[in-house]
Write a protein that holds these residues in place. Structure first.
Motif, PDB file in Angstrom:
ATOM      1  N   HIS A 141      41.682  50.051  51.344  1.00  0.00           N
ATOM      2  CA  HIS A 141      42.300  48.635  51.346  1.00  0.00           C
ATOM      3  C   HIS A 141      43.598  48.571  50.518  1.00  0.00           C
ATOM      4  O   HIS A 141      43.671  48.673  49.463  1.00  0.00           O
TER       5      HIS A 141
ATOM      6  N   TYR B 127      43.874  40.825  45.283  1.00  0.00           N
ATOM      7  CA  TYR B 127      43.074  40.310  46.377  1.00  0.00           C
ATOM      8  C   TYR B 127      41.621  40.557  45.535  1.00  0.00           C
ATOM      9  O   TYR B 127      41.697  41.032  44.420  1.00  0.00           O
ATOM     10  N   GLU B 128      40.433  40.039  45.854  1.00  0.00           N
ATOM     11  CA  GLU B 128      39.266  40.167  45.213  1.00  0.00           C
ATOM     12  C   GLU B 128      38.259  40.460  46.177  1.00  0.00           C
ATOM     13  O   GLU B 128      38.186  40.458  47.384  1.00  0.00           O
ATOM     14  N   VAL B 129      37.318  41.314  45.646  1.00  0.00           N
ATOM     15  CA  VAL B 129      35.815  41.733  46.415  1.00  0.00           C
ATOM     16  C   VAL B 129      34.795  41.514  45.491  1.00  0.00           C
ATOM     17  O   VAL B 129      34.741  41.426  44.331  1.00  0.00           O
TER      18      VAL B 129
ATOM     19  N   HIS C  20      32.360  38.171  56.963  1.00  0.00           N
ATOM     20  CA  HIS C  20      32.846  39.141  56.030  1.00  0.00           C
ATOM     21  C   HIS C  20      32.037  40.374  56.276  1.00  0.00           C
ATOM     22  O   HIS C  20      30.856  40.320  56.661  1.00  0.00           O
TER      23      HIS C  20
ATOM     24  N   TYR D 145      37.961  52.672  48.040  1.00  0.00           N
ATOM     25  CA  TYR D 145      36.770  52.687  47.759  1.00  0.00           C
ATOM     26  C   TYR D 145      35.927  53.852  48.326  1.00  0.00           C
ATOM     27  O   TYR D 145      35.827  54.115  49.490  1.00  0.00           O
TER      28      TYR D 145
ATOM     29  N   THR E  24      38.550  37.488  51.457  1.00  0.00           N
ATOM     30  CA  THR E  24      37.845  38.485  50.678  1.00  0.00           C
ATOM     31  C   THR E  24      37.660  39.455  51.686  1.00  0.00           C
ATOM     32  O   THR E  24      37.028  39.262  52.747  1.00  0.00           O
TER      33      THR E  24
ATOM     34  N   LYS F 236      32.739  39.372  40.855  1.00  0.00           N
ATOM     35  CA  LYS F 236      34.014  39.623  41.778  1.00  0.00           C
ATOM     36  C   LYS F 236      34.969  40.454  41.037  1.00  0.00           C
ATOM     37  O   LYS F 236      35.178  40.283  40.021  1.00  0.00           O
TER      38      LYS F 236
ATOM     39  N   PHE G 201      35.926  42.631  51.748  1.00  0.00           N
ATOM     40  CA  PHE G 201      34.407  42.898  52.221  1.00  0.00           C
ATOM     41  C   PHE G 201      33.620  42.773  51.084  1.00  0.00           C
ATOM     42  O   PHE G 201      34.132  42.210  49.761  1.00  0.00           O
ATOM     43  N   ILE G 202      32.141  42.753  51.098  1.00  0.00           N
ATOM     44  CA  ILE G 202      31.221  42.460  49.934  1.00  0.00           C
ATOM     45  C   ILE G 202      30.825  44.018  49.805  1.00  0.00           C
ATOM     46  O   ILE G 202      30.110  44.659  50.626  1.00  0.00           O
ATOM     47  N   ILE G 203      30.591  44.384  48.377  1.00  0.00           N
ATOM     48  CA  ILE G 203      29.843  45.461  47.992  1.00  0.00           C
ATOM     49  C   ILE G 203      28.484  45.237  47.850  1.00  0.00           C
ATOM     50  O   ILE G 203      28.248  44.271  47.058  1.00  0.00           O
TER      51      ILE G 203
END
Length: 353
Positions: free
Chosen positions: A166, A26-28, A119, A171, A81, A327, A83-85
């Motif tokens: 996740h 996956y990617e964040v 998201h 995280y 995705t 990312k 979530f976004i940090i």
């Protein structure tokens, strides 16, 4: 016949790019400092010329540059995705009253969420998020910021450091502005509560490893203990604060820390720019800091501890060549990070694990 039809549908999805771009992973998305601001949040003049310049910078970049940066990030965002940090200094602060600061936080959160409405948006506190016109206070973040984060997480409340699991990965969203020892204790608890994970990501506003020429020792509190705890997990550190993107890998006793500094300051964003290394290696960093600063007790202690590590990668980039968004690509094969200076292909890719 049904199986054959499903096969052709899957093949078509792959050809169209509809499948997840990370095989078995996956990617964040990651954002650095944003410094959300506006003149409507200030009723008094700035208390210094430097803060006055910051106010002008922020209000100018939030009219055009930063919205375009966020548009580019949204354009690149994969629908899967999780979530976004955002690594702190979400707002500028410097407000006269708690009410104005709380409004700044809520307005800024709504503004940024408008680019990523589907998201989860997960920030940490930065030094500007608690900075008032005069002095510091965490009250506005407790009243406004924490409840917004809790809503994103779907939990009753957030009080500082929080964690997200996740899949096989952990995280840790570290709050470096809790009272003394609470921050370190919150990290110890997060690690103890989550043994046996695949990768540990540590999101913090203040860096763990020295990377700021201007103020080298402005690091997380109890940085030596934090370094050791994270080293045991081979942790990947995602941080901001310096406005100068960088990448450091530090090895000791067969373990490794990897720290990435990101900046999303709109004023420094040059769409399509290619990352350029400005400083390479700890010795070059120390030379840039200068002997006078290096002699200071706090700075010397932190640099001395850095020299107990092997540093195979130590790169600070020219900020106007590497500002934007990033990312994380996470899978069993490892972790990499893509730096973007526009919404198209990555400007640089680095292997983190």
């Amino acid at each position: 016949m049904r199986k054959l039809l499903l096969f052709f549908i899957a093949a078509l999805a792959l050809l169209c790019g509809c499948a997840s771009p990370v095989k078995d992973g996956y990617e964040v998305m990651v954002l650095g400092d944003l410094h959300y601001d506006g003149m409507e949040y200030h009723t008094s003049a700035a208390v210094s010329s430097s803060r006055a310049k910051e106010r002008v910078r922020n209000c100018t970049m939030w009219k055009e540059a930063t919205p375009k940066l966020l548009e580019a990030a949204a354009k690149n965002l994969n629908k899967d995705t999780p979530f976004i940090i955002q690594a702190g200094d979400f707002t500028q602060g410097d407000c006269d009253t708690f009410a104005l600061h709380e409004k700044m936080i809520r307005d800024g959160f709504a503004k940024v969420k408008s680019y990523f409405p589907n998201h989860k948006f997960l920030p940490v506190r930065g030094n500007h998020d608690i900075r008032m016109l005069k002095g510091n206070s965490g009250v506005p973040t407790v009243n406004a910021f924490f409840p917004l984060i809790a809503k994103e997480l779907g939990v009753e409340k957030v009080t500082g450091t929080y964690t997200v699991r996740h899949g096989k990965d952990l995280y840790i969203f570290f709050d470096g502005f809790l009272p003394k020892k609470q921050g370190l204790n919150s990290l110890k608890k997060a690690l103890a509560d989550n043994p046996g994970v695949r990768y540990t990501f540590f999101i913090t506003h203040l860096p763990v490893l020295n990377c700021s020429v201007g103020n080298p020792a402005w690091l997380v509190r109890d940085y030596k203990a934090v370094r050791q705890l994270l080293l045991e997990r081979n942790a990947i550190i995602i941080t901001a604060h310096t406005h100068v993107p960088s990448l450091i890998q530090a090895k000791r006793n067969g373990k490794q820390l990897t720290q990435v500094v990101l900046s999303s300051v709109g004023k420094d964003w040059v769409p399509g720019s290619k990352p350029e290394v400005n400083i390479s290696g700890l010795d070059s960093f120390c030379k840039a800091v200068g002997s006078r600063k290096l002699a200071r007790k706090s700075i010397k202690a932190s640099i001395d501890d850095m020299r107990t590590f092997e540093l195979p990668v130590y790169e600070l980039y020219k900020f106007k060549s590497c500002t934007g968004f990033a990312k994380l690509k996470v899978s069993d094969a490892g972790v990499s990070i893509e730096f973007y200076t526009d919404g198209n292909k990555p400007a640089m890719v680095k292997k983190l694990r």
